[in-house]
Design a protein around this motif. Structure first.
Motif, mmCIF file in Angstrom:
data_model
loop_
_atom_site.group_PDB
_atom_site.id
_atom_site.type_symbol
_atom_site.label_atom_id
_atom_site.label_comp_id
_atom_site.label_asym_id
_atom_site.label_seq_id
_atom_site.Cartn_x
_atom_site.Cartn_y
_atom_site.Cartn_z
ATOM 1 N N ASP A 141 14.893 -72.507 -66.788
ATOM 2 C CA ASP A 141 13.689 -72.427 -65.941
ATOM 3 C C ASP A 141 14.053 -71.959 -64.539
ATOM 4 O OD1 ASP A 141 11.840 -73.422 -67.845
ATOM 5 O OD2 ASP A 141 12.696 -75.396 -67.550
ATOM 6 N N LEU A 170 14.947 -68.294 -64.516
ATOM 7 C CA LEU A 170 13.698 -67.537 -64.680
ATOM 8 C C LEU A 170 12.952 -67.423 -63.347
ATOM 9 C CD1 LEU A 170 11.799 -66.449 -66.951
ATOM 10 C CD2 LEU A 170 10.671 -68.627 -66.805
ATOM 11 N N ILE A 223 21.893 -61.700 -64.960
ATOM 12 C CA ILE A 223 22.846 -61.524 -66.061
ATOM 13 C C ILE A 223 24.030 -62.463 -65.887
ATOM 14 C CG2 ILE A 223 24.468 -59.895 -67.069
ATOM 15 C CD1 ILE A 223 21.801 -59.152 -67.855
ATOM 16 N N SER A 274 23.160 -66.209 -66.420
ATOM 17 C CA SER A 274 22.973 -66.528 -67.838
ATOM 18 C C SER A 274 24.321 -66.613 -68.538
ATOM 19 C CB SER A 274 22.122 -65.466 -68.519
ATOM 20 O OG SER A 274 20.973 -65.225 -67.787
ATOM 21 N N SER A 310 0.931 -64.268 -63.119
ATOM 22 C CA SER A 310 2.267 -64.552 -63.631
ATOM 23 C C SER A 310 2.805 -65.866 -63.081
ATOM 24 C CB SER A 310 3.174 -63.395 -63.256
ATOM 25 O OG SER A 310 4.478 -63.678 -63.581
ATOM 26 N N VAL A 311 2.667 -66.064 -61.757
ATOM 27 C CA VAL A 311 3.188 -67.299 -61.152
ATOM 28 C C VAL A 311 2.397 -68.508 -61.659
ATOM 29 C CG1 VAL A 311 3.523 -68.504 -58.984
ATOM 30 C CG2 VAL A 311 4.095 -66.121 -59.148
ATOM 31 N N VAL A 318 3.717 -69.342 -64.990
ATOM 32 C CA VAL A 318 5.023 -70.000 -64.943
ATOM 33 C C VAL A 318 4.856 -71.492 -64.662
ATOM 34 C CG1 VAL A 318 7.125 -70.171 -63.578
ATOM 35 C CG2 VAL A 318 6.363 -67.976 -64.375
ATOM 36 N N ALA A 356 10.757 -73.153 -71.331
ATOM 37 C CA ALA A 356 11.306 -71.956 -70.681
ATOM 38 C C ALA A 356 10.952 -70.687 -71.456
ATOM 39 C CB ALA A 356 12.812 -72.091 -70.550
ATOM 40 N N ARG A 372 7.533 -69.797 -70.595
ATOM 41 C CA ARG A 372 7.461 -69.336 -69.204
ATOM 42 C C ARG A 372 7.936 -67.895 -69.095
ATOM 43 N NH1 ARG A 372 9.631 -74.818 -66.923
ATOM 44 N NH2 ARG A 372 7.617 -75.817 -66.651
ATOM 45 N N MET A 373 8.910 -67.537 -69.932
ATOM 46 C CA MET A 373 9.417 -66.166 -69.914
ATOM 47 C C MET A 373 8.299 -65.175 -70.229
ATOM 48 S SD MET A 373 12.962 -65.477 -71.748
ATOM 49 C CE MET A 373 13.513 -67.114 -71.416
ATOM 50 N N ALA A 378 6.325 -64.806 -67.087
ATOM 51 C CA ALA A 378 7.059 -64.122 -66.021
ATOM 52 C C ALA A 378 7.157 -62.622 -66.282
ATOM 53 C CB ALA A 378 8.457 -64.713 -65.893
ATOM 54 N N ALA A 390 4.676 -60.187 -64.299
ATOM 55 C CA ALA A 390 5.052 -59.663 -62.980
ATOM 56 C C ALA A 390 6.129 -58.595 -63.104
ATOM 57 C CB ALA A 390 5.545 -60.797 -62.090
ATOM 58 N N ASP A 391 7.006 -58.739 -64.115
ATOM 59 C CA ASP A 391 8.094 -57.776 -64.277
ATOM 60 C C ASP A 391 7.595 -56.403 -64.703
ATOM 61 O OD1 ASP A 391 10.098 -59.344 -63.493
ATOM 62 O OD2 ASP A 391 10.790 -59.904 -65.479
ATOM 63 N N ALA A 402 17.629 -58.537 -68.887
ATOM 64 C CA ALA A 402 17.711 -59.843 -68.231
ATOM 65 C C ALA A 402 16.980 -60.902 -69.052
ATOM 66 C CB ALA A 402 17.113 -59.755 -66.825
ATOM 67 N N SER A 403 15.804 -60.548 -69.581
ATOM 68 C CA SER A 403 15.054 -61.504 -70.398
ATOM 69 C C SER A 403 15.834 -61.863 -71.659
ATOM 70 C CB SER A 403 13.701 -60.922 -70.779
ATOM 71 O OG SER A 403 12.902 -60.798 -69.652
ATOM 72 N N LEU A 428 18.587 -64.265 -70.746
ATOM 73 C CA LEU A 428 18.003 -65.563 -70.403
ATOM 74 C C LEU A 428 17.566 -66.306 -71.663
ATOM 75 C CD1 LEU A 428 17.421 -67.015 -67.862
ATOM 76 C CD2 LEU A 428 15.227 -65.935 -67.747
ATOM 77 N N GLU A 454 18.797 -69.888 -73.208
ATOM 78 C CA GLU A 454 17.885 -70.969 -73.586
ATOM 79 C C GLU A 454 18.120 -71.389 -75.039
ATOM 80 O OE1 GLU A 454 15.819 -72.794 -72.170
ATOM 81 O OE2 GLU A 454 14.582 -73.553 -73.800
#
Lengths: 112, 130
Positions: A37, A40, A81, A84, B23-24, B27, B33, B36-37, B40, B43-44, B82-83, B86, B90
């Motif tokens: 979280d 993120l 990156i 993570s 987006s916020v 979140v 999580a 939430r991704m 999020a 916004a990306d 990045a997602s 992440l 998780e």
């Protein structure tokens, strides 16, 4: 109303809203129960900051700030990156150590 | 002409801001999580691209507009990576994942049952031929 004033009002309002959103993301980052979280929320703060830097290109009329936006985007990507990867590695290391300790205990019990 | 440009910029930037707000809010609203991704990512993609296109329309010169659009292209390339990282973090570190990520487990169970049924059917066919 001159066009410069209109632009200034628009960009100032945009900057203000983006700042509030980034502060909300910071609160989420502090509250976030799990590490994913938090990462993120940091990613989202990076997105908002890139938009903020691009807004200042128009607000100040300086072209070189666009380069800063590009570099900030790269840094933000790298940070996510890296975080993570690092936290995945830390978790796996902990798990490996725990399994090693459990294996030792099991061996001792078997010897006894 | 100048005012048309201003209103185009204002419309696009304000639309992008609305997407960022959604987006916020998402979140904060979602609980896990992985959910939430999903919020999020708004916004990306939509948030940053609408804002940047709006700002590029009334940039001071051509090269700053080009660089601002380059940021969007870079962000579109980097945000999925990045997602992905992440999400991997998780999935790997969440030990209570099965308690709320039930879709994956259900699908896995259904796939296994279907495979077992198919294998049984194939076996029966072979026996029938023999």
């Amino acid at each position: 109303m001159s066009i410069d004033f209109a632009y200034r009002v628009l960009l100032a309002v945009t900057l203000g809203v983006l700042t509030l959103l980034a502060l909300a993301c910071l609160i989420r980052c502090i509250l976030g129960p799990r590490i994913s979280d938090r990462v993120l929320a940091i990613n989202l703060i990076g997105t908002l900051t890139v938009i903020m830097v691009a807004v200042t290109v128009l607000l100040l009329g300086e072209g070189y700030l666009a380069d800063i936006a590009l570099i900030y985007a790269m840094l933000s990507f790298l940070a996510v990156i890296l975080l993570s990867k690092v936290y995945t590695g830390i978790y796996e290391e902990h798990k490996h150590e725990e399994s090693l300790l459990a294996g030792q205990d099991g061996k001792k019990e078997a010897d006894v | 002409m100048e005012w048309i440009r201003f209103f185009l910029t204002a419309a696009l930037v304000l639309a992008g801001l609305v997407f960022c707000c959604i987006s916020v809010y998402g979140v904060f609203r979602f609980e896990y999580a992985a959910n939430r991704m999903h919020a999020a990512a708004i916004a990306d993609t939509m948030g940053i691209s609408l804002c940047m296109i709006g700002l590029a329309i009334s940039a001071p010169d051509f090269f700053s507009a080009f660089k601002i659009l380059l940021v969007v292209v870079f962000w579109w390339l980097s945000a999925p990576v990045a997602s992905h990282m992440l999400c991997r973090l998780e999935i790997k570190t969440d030990e209570q994942r099965d308690e709320y990520m039930t879709v994956h487990m259900d699908t896995l169970r259904q796939e296994r049952e279907a495979a077992a049924a198919a294998q049984e059917a194939a076996g029966e066919e072979k026996e029938g031929q023999a």
